[in-house]
Write a protein that holds these residues in place. Structure first.
Motif, PDB file in Angstrom:
ATOM      1  N   CYS A 156      -2.119  -4.425   5.534  1.00 56.00           N
ATOM      2  CA  CYS A 156      -2.107  -5.263   4.329  1.00 56.00           C
ATOM      3  C   CYS A 156      -2.070  -6.745   4.683  1.00 56.00           C
ATOM      4  N   CYS A 171       0.805  -1.232   0.000  1.00 53.35           N
ATOM      5  CA  CYS A 171       0.000   0.000   0.000  1.00 53.35           C
ATOM      6  C   CYS A 171       0.835   1.278   0.000  1.00 53.35           C
ATOM      7  N   TRP A 179       5.483  -6.015   4.312  1.00 55.21           N
ATOM      8  CA  TRP A 179       4.050  -5.790   4.396  1.00 55.21           C
ATOM      9  C   TRP A 179       3.713  -5.120   5.722  1.00 55.21           C
TER      10      TRP A 179
END
Length: 103
Positions: free
Chosen positions: A58, A13, A54
Motif C-alpha cells: 500500500c 488493504c 500501512w
C-alpha cells in the motif's frame, strides 16, 4: 481464563502482518505491536504513521498514485496463443504491469 492478543492488519488493504513463517504475530497489547512495527519498519516496509498502519504494498501503491509509476525503458515481448503478441513492463516501485497488445 480469557486471553486477548493483538494482530496487525494493514489499514488500507487488510493484509495481516507476517514474517518468515507466513503466520500472523500475536502481540500482548496494541502498544507492543506499534513498537514492534516502528522498530522493524526499515527492514520490512510496514509503517505506522501515528494513526494508521500501512503495508509495503500500500505504501508503494500510494507513492505511484501520487508520483506516477516508474517503468523501465525496456519492454518484454511475449507471443501468445493464436499469434497475438504483447509487450509488458512492470513498475519498479509497486509491481503493477503495463501491457500492450502488438499487431
Amino acid at each position: 481464563m480469557t486471553e486477548t492478543h493483538v494482530v496487525v492488519y494493514c489499514d488500507m488493504c487488510g493484509d495481516v502482518y507476517t514474517e518468515n513463517t507466513g503466520e500472523s504475530i500475536c502481540f500482548d497489547s496494541t502498544q507492543q505491536a506499534v513498537d514492534y512495527i516502528q522498530a522493524r519498519s526499515a527492514g520490512v516496509g510496514w509503517i505506522y504513521d501515528g494513526d494508521r498502519i500501512w503495508c509495503d504494498g500500500c505504501i508503494a501503491a500510494d507513492h505511484c498514485d501520487r508520483m506516477g509509476h516508474q517503468y523501465p525503458d525496456t519492454w518484454q515481448t511475449r507471443k501468445r496463443l493464436l499469434g497475438i503478441s504483447t509487450r509488458l513492463r512492470t513498475c519498479m516501485v509497486c509491481g503493477i504491469p503495463e501491457i500492450e497488445a502488438l499487431s
